[in-house]
Design a protein around this motif. Structure first.
Motif, mmCIF file in Angstrom:
data_model
loop_
_atom_site.group_PDB
_atom_site.id
_atom_site.type_symbol
_atom_site.label_atom_id
_atom_site.label_comp_id
_atom_site.label_asym_id
_atom_site.label_seq_id
_atom_site.Cartn_x
_atom_site.Cartn_y
_atom_site.Cartn_z
ATOM 1 N N GLY A 13 0.821 -1.206 0.000
ATOM 2 C CA GLY A 13 0.000 0.000 0.000
ATOM 3 C C GLY A 13 0.852 1.251 0.000
ATOM 4 O O GLY A 13 0.338 2.365 -0.024
ATOM 5 N N ASP A 14 2.192 1.055 0.044
ATOM 6 C CA ASP A 14 3.169 2.141 -0.069
ATOM 7 C C ASP A 14 3.193 3.120 1.101
ATOM 8 O O ASP A 14 3.736 4.232 0.974
ATOM 9 C CB ASP A 14 2.972 2.916 -1.376
ATOM 10 C CG ASP A 14 3.492 2.137 -2.580
ATOM 11 O OD1 ASP A 14 4.330 1.240 -2.366
ATOM 12 O OD2 ASP A 14 3.056 2.421 -3.705
ATOM 13 N N ASN B 126 -1.188 4.752 -0.005
ATOM 14 C CA ASN B 126 -2.526 4.566 -0.578
ATOM 15 C C ASN B 126 -3.523 3.985 0.411
ATOM 16 O O ASN B 126 -4.670 3.715 0.051
ATOM 17 C CB ASN B 126 -2.439 3.643 -1.804
ATOM 18 C CG ASN B 126 -1.539 4.207 -2.885
ATOM 19 O OD1 ASN B 126 -1.559 5.412 -3.150
ATOM 20 N ND2 ASN B 126 -0.742 3.352 -3.517
ATOM 21 N N LYS C 248 -6.171 4.012 3.214
ATOM 22 C CA LYS C 248 -7.142 4.991 3.711
ATOM 23 C C LYS C 248 -7.517 4.780 5.174
ATOM 24 O O LYS C 248 -7.933 5.716 5.855
ATOM 25 C CB LYS C 248 -8.412 4.933 2.852
ATOM 26 C CG LYS C 248 -8.169 5.151 1.361
ATOM 27 C CD LYS C 248 -7.511 6.498 1.082
ATOM 28 C CE LYS C 248 -7.294 6.701 -0.415
ATOM 29 N NZ LYS C 248 -6.594 7.988 -0.696
#
Length: 282
Positions: free
Chosen positions: A122-123, A148, A150
């Motif tokens: 997800g970086d 990325n 959330k």
């Protein structure tokens, strides 16, 4: 151009193409000393050995009476991770990407405020801190960027105490062996100090839910674990200000069968990531 030479040109071109699509691995470097090959950070004391590999795996190995690390089955894995809280409240661990790990410092067996930077799936970007001083480890970390992802994220460190008597229990088929085992483990104990200063002497043999308030309380500030399997050495773990420890196991089970201690810091109170998990053994 003859047929043989033509084939060689085609083969070379194919190899170059293949190399072009291979992922580039940028793992951390390793120390050159024989005993530390494969390790980016190593710490050796009279009581324990700590190693952080080039691909981000870490372990604490208590030292035996002969000055050698105990069996690998009794080693304590140290897991650096990022936890994600899903919309339904479930917490999952995000995997660290080993190839993303990097540091401005060289591989060392004398870590002094070592900083390791990396990413999870997800970086999201995080930092790991490792320091050794006066025979003690100080570990920490923080989340830098959510990437990325959330959902809420939190950096954490696990120490996973294994079932150190797994092999011994298999050999206790009769009453004499059972009695010998009980005598051997009679001095094993776990002392907890909660964040509200309350001291708790916790049984290692009762079947419990380690994450319950009766054991982990409002959070654990310090703990001392003594096991005969570690030659009666005491593992001492302390959470600095603005951080705490939570215990977890697979209930109903006794803590002597293994459990996990998870350290986290309060990011709102500690945005710079100064909180530390202190680990010592004597």
């Amino acid at each position: 151009m003859n047929v043989t030479k033509s084939r060689m040109v085609v083969l070379a071109a194919g190899l170059m193409g293949a190399v072009g699509v291979l992922p580039v691995r940028a793992a951390l470097p390793s120390m050159k000393e024989k005993e530390w090959l494969g390790y980016f950070v190593g710490v050796q004391t009279r009581a324990f050995q700590f190693g952080f590999t080039s691909d981000g795996k870490a372990t604490i190995k208590p030292m035996g009476k002969k000055g050698e690390p105990v069996s690998s089955k009794m080693a304590i894995p140290v897991i650096f991770k990022v936890m994600e809280t899903m919309p339904d409240g479930k917490v999952v661990s995000r995997q660290i990407q080993p190839e993303s790990l990097e540091s401005a410092q060289p591989a060392t067996d004398k870590p002094e405020n070592v900083v390791i930077k990396g990413k999870i799936t997800g970086d999201a970007v995080f930092e790991i801190f490792i320091n050794a001083e006066r025979g003690e480890l100080a570990l920490g970390g923080r989340l830098l960027e959510p990437g990325n992802v959330k959902n809420p994220l939190q950096f954490a460190i696990d120490l996973r105490i294994p079932d150190v008597y797994a092999d011994a229990k298999k050999k206790t088929g009769d009453k004499k062996e059972q009695k010998a085992f009980e005598e051997k483990t009679a001095r094993d104990r776990l002392l907890l100090i909660w964040t509200d200063k309350k001291r708790v002497k916790q049984s290692l043999t009762d079947k419990v839910d380690a994450s319950s308030k009766e054991i982990s309380g409002p959070g654990i500030a310090a703990m001392q674990l003594e096991l005969s399997a570690y030659d009666d050495k005491k593992l001492e773990v302390t959470a600095s200000e603005n951080s705490s420890i939570q215990l977890e196991n697979k209930p109903p089970a006794s803590l002597i069968e293994g459990f996990t201690m998870t350290w986290t810091a309060d990011s709102a109170k500690d945005p710079q990531g100064k909180a530390r998990l202190h680990i010592g053994m004597k």
